[in-house]
Design a protein around this motif. Structure first.
Motif, PDB file in Angstrom:
ATOM      1  N   ASP A 169       0.825  -0.915   0.142  1.00  0.00           N
ATOM      2  CA  ASP A 169       0.039   0.215   0.021  1.00  0.00           C
ATOM      3  C   ASP A 169       0.849   1.386  -0.002  1.00  0.00           C
ATOM      4  O   ASP A 169       1.838   1.437   0.712  1.00  0.00           O
TER       5      ASP A 169
ATOM      6  N   ARG B 103      -7.750  13.111   4.202  1.00  0.00           N
ATOM      7  CA  ARG B 103      -8.756  13.306   2.906  1.00  0.00           C
ATOM      8  C   ARG B 103      -7.889  13.040   1.658  1.00  0.00           C
ATOM      9  O   ARG B 103      -8.493  12.395   0.585  1.00  0.00           O
TER      10      ARG B 103
ATOM     11  N   ASN C 102      -5.213  11.668   0.906  1.00  0.00           N
ATOM     12  CA  ASN C 102      -4.893  10.057   0.547  1.00  0.00           C
ATOM     13  C   ASN C 102      -5.881   9.264   0.143  1.00  0.00           C
ATOM     14  O   ASN C 102      -5.677   8.439  -0.637  1.00  0.00           O
ATOM     15  N   VAL C 103      -7.142   9.562   0.379  1.00  0.00           N
ATOM     16  CA  VAL C 103      -8.420   8.755   0.013  1.00  0.00           C
ATOM     17  C   VAL C 103      -8.834   9.332  -1.531  1.00  0.00           C
ATOM     18  O   VAL C 103      -9.155   8.601  -2.077  1.00  0.00           O
ATOM     19  N   ILE C 104      -8.803  10.892  -1.454  1.00  0.00           N
ATOM     20  CA  ILE C 104      -9.143  11.198  -2.902  1.00  0.00           C
ATOM     21  C   ILE C 104      -8.105  10.978  -3.843  1.00  0.00           C
ATOM     22  O   ILE C 104      -8.584  10.729  -5.086  1.00  0.00           O
ATOM     23  N   ALA C 105      -6.900  10.980  -3.621  1.00  0.00           N
ATOM     24  CA  ALA C 105      -5.669  10.975  -4.528  1.00  0.00           C
ATOM     25  C   ALA C 105      -5.856  11.734  -5.875  1.00  0.00           C
ATOM     26  O   ALA C 105      -5.575  11.225  -6.797  1.00  0.00           O
TER      27      ALA C 105
ATOM     28  N   VAL D  44     -15.895  10.458   0.995  1.00  0.00           N
ATOM     29  CA  VAL D  44     -14.776  10.056   1.680  1.00  0.00           C
ATOM     30  C   VAL D  44     -14.979   9.293   2.685  1.00  0.00           C
ATOM     31  O   VAL D  44     -14.681   8.256   3.117  1.00  0.00           O
TER      32      VAL D  44
ATOM     33  N   ALA E 251      -5.699   2.411   2.154  1.00  0.00           N
ATOM     34  CA  ALA E 251      -5.552   2.151   0.637  1.00  0.00           C
ATOM     35  C   ALA E 251      -6.870   1.674   0.248  1.00  0.00           C
ATOM     36  O   ALA E 251      -7.256   1.678  -0.864  1.00  0.00           O
TER      37      ALA E 251
ATOM     38  N   ARG F 127      -9.550   4.286  -0.453  1.00  0.00           N
ATOM     39  CA  ARG F 127      -9.073   5.008  -1.694  1.00  0.00           C
ATOM     40  C   ARG F 127      -9.670   4.096  -2.976  1.00  0.00           C
ATOM     41  O   ARG F 127     -10.300   4.792  -3.746  1.00  0.00           O
ATOM     42  N   SER F 128      -9.536   3.061  -2.835  1.00  0.00           N
ATOM     43  CA  SER F 128      -9.996   2.238  -4.046  1.00  0.00           C
ATOM     44  C   SER F 128     -11.589   2.201  -4.191  1.00  0.00           C
ATOM     45  O   SER F 128     -12.216   1.859  -5.262  1.00  0.00           O
TER      46      SER F 128
ATOM     47  N   ILE G 218     -13.423   4.921  -3.762  1.00  0.00           N
ATOM     48  CA  ILE G 218     -14.099   6.165  -4.257  1.00  0.00           C
ATOM     49  C   ILE G 218     -14.577   5.915  -5.713  1.00  0.00           C
ATOM     50  O   ILE G 218     -13.851   5.147  -6.562  1.00  0.00           O
TER      51      ILE G 218
END
Length: 580
Positions: A425, A433, A435-438, A448, A486, A489-490, A492
């Protein structure tokens, strides 16, 4: 083809890089010209002060000439300041543009070539090699006007003062040139070797820093230090030898210059006694001109000594600039996948590998189906993931999405339809935020929080806030927290296919069970691939594929595989304490 290749090199693109700054370059050249002419005027004025003022005891002339001399000095210093500012501005802008372009080329580089070059080499080429190119460009721009004017103007003025004294200068120039040629001839190989060892050192230091906890846990500090020390010694040895050779230029040139001055004084003294035309001021002026001319010649030869290193750096950067790029995707507007994935005789072999990492994989995963691939370390699970998400292409067989051959699809289109959590990861130095939105736009805080909730890390977000700053590499997070971020994040957005590559390994069994239930609800109707070593992660899947040595050795449900697959049964027994 050859012409097209030259356009993509650093040197071939230099005129177009300099074109936007041609106005500033013209002003810079003018400023350097004024500064150089000022340098040439000072010895001539000093000669007149000695000849007419001192010898003639004319104080008025001395005062007037000194005022002119002061004005010329101020003009020269002001011009040099302006020229230096313009030079720094232009070189730094081009340096920044080249760095951005190299960075972009690295990002668009073919994955196979990226891995073959290595991260350490790419860091060196993106930093120190570009710095060498920038330094050489700075030397070139600062010298292309001043050095020719200095040498030609100084030679003319020296000949004007006395031909015989000026000829002494010409006797020493070939000697200096021959010496510099002999030095620079052997320097290219040394710089090339030193850059190669810098690449190796960067790779070793980077791997050591990434794995610092493992290194310390197994008391491997001394071994890792010895590896780095070996690369450092080899690098330092080549750099020292190259610098020693280049460092000989200045002292030898100074020695030859001193000998030339002694010769000028000796010949000048003789000629002053034989002729009333040559004066002490003329001899002093010729010496000053000699110093200026030799300084220009030494600068030229110093630049020539840099050419071996410049050529090495240009070649290394050109490898990036001309490297094959991932072609731009032209199929991103195609309809999204439905979720069916099919492999027919799929094989894959790494270039440096001795055999196939995957061999003759044939399976079909229906849209909306949840399947698991289970196997031990080295069984080929992560390699299959790389192929499924388009980071690698099969070396044999076919991969189909909804019946369409993946070989005809861009990697960007494949990844736009697949949500993936890789085995390792990646956590960025950003907020929770971020790191999740990327980097994706239009993602609300509600989306989120929803992803964090299903990833079983909403309590952490509620306690610390979405603006919680995460350190580089997630060093202020636990392993389980990094995995869950991680996974969030996937989640979203909406993807037809989701892949989880050993993504639950750092979670306790209760958290994993809660997450599996949440993901089953959230991803209902979407295809899921679970790559795992855990029986608990695979049991709830619709079908399970058992991988061993890159081959599928079993397929079925949990109950079916317990009866029919010895390897699956061994994994189950080893993880459940031997109870069936």
């Amino acid at each position: 083809m050859k012409k097209q290749k030259n356009k993509n090199t650093v040197l071939g693109g230099l005129p177009s890089r300099l074109k936007p700054y041609r106005g500033k370059i013209a002003l810079m050249a003018l400023a350097f010209l004024v500064s150089t002419l000022s340098d040439l005027a000072l010895p001539a004025i000093m000669s007149e002060i000695i000849t007419r003022g001192v010898n003639g005891q004319d104080m008025n002339f001395i005062a007037a000439a000194s005022g002119v001399m002061l004005g010329v000095c101020v003009l020269g210093v002001g011009s040099m300041i302006a020229a230096t500012w313009l030079l720094t501005f232009v070189v730094n802008r081009i340096y920044a543009e080249l760095s951005r372009e190299v960075f972009a080329r690295v990002h668009g580089m073919d994955y196979t070539l990226f891995n073959s070059m290595g991260t350490g080499a790419l860091i060196t080429r993106s930093a120190s090699d570009i710095e060498v190119i920038g330094m050489t460009l700075q030397m070139t721009l600062s010298s292309f006007v001043s050095i020719p004017v200095l040498i030609v103007g100084g030679t003319i003025l020296a000949l004007w003062k006395d031909v015989y004294l000026a000829l002494i200068l010409f006797a020493f120039v070939p000697v200096i040139g021959g010496f510099v040629y002999l030095i620079s001839k052997k320097m290219r190989g040394l710089w090339k070797k030193s850059d190669e060892y810098i690449d190796r050192q960067n790779s070793l230091v980077r791997s050591r820093l990434i794995g610092i906890r493992v290194v310390r846990a197994f008391n491997r500090e001394k071994t890792e230090e010895e590896k780095t020390a070996d690369a450092t010694r080899e690098m330092a040895d080549n750099i020292i030898r190259a610098n020693v050779r280049s460092g000989l230029i200045s002292p030898v040139a100074t020695l030859l210059l001193d000998l030339a001055i002694i010769a000028v004084i000796a010949v000048g003294a003789v000629r002053m006694t034989q002729s009333q035309i040559l004066t002490a001021g003329d001899v002093l002026a010729v010496i000053q001109f000699l110093l200026l001319i030799v300084s220009g010649i030494v600068s030229v030869f110093w630049f020539l000594s840099m050419i071996p290193r410049l050529r090495v750096s240009l070649n290394r950067v050109d490898e990036i600039m001309t490297a094959p790029q991932i072609p731009p995707a032209e199929d991103l507007g195609e309809p999204p996948f439905r979720g069916e994935v099919r492999c027919e005789g799929l094989c894959f072999a790494y270039e440096e590998g001795a055999g196939n990492a995957l061999s003759d994989l044939t399976f079909t995963v229906r849209a909306g189906e949840k399947v698991a691939f289970i196997g031990g370390t080295g069984s080929g699970k992560s390699t299959l993931v790389r192929i499924l998400i388009g980071l690698a292409r099969p070396t044999g067989g076919k991969l189909y999405f909804d019946g369409a051959d993946s070989a005809l699809m861009s990697g960007q289109r494949i990844r736009s339809n697949i949500g993936c959590v890789l085995q390792r990861d990646m956590i960025f130095s950003d907020t929770l935020r971020g790191n999740v939105i990327a980097g994706r736009e239009g993602i609300s805080d509600e989306e989120v929080r929803s992803a964090l909730k299903d990833a079983q890390i909403l309590d952490f977000a509620q306690k610390n806030g979405l603006d919680y700053e995460i350190a580089q590499g997630g060093v202020n997070l636990s392993g389980g927290q990094k995995q869950r971020i991680a996974i969030a994040r996937s989640l979203i957005g909406t993807k037809p296919v989701h892949i989880f590559d050993d993504s639950f390994s750092a979670l306790d069994f209760l958290t994993e069970a809660n997450m599996r239930r949440a993901l089953s609800e959230r991803l209902k109707g979407q295809t899921q691939f679970i790559m795992t070593q855990r029986i608990s992660s695979a049991m709830s899947c619709d079908r399970i594929f058992v991988l061993d040595g890159g081959k599928i050795v079993g397929e079925g449900t949990h109950e079916q595989l317990l009866r029919s697959c010895d390897i699956y049964r061994e994994i189950y027994l080893s993880q459940t304490g031997g109870a069936l």
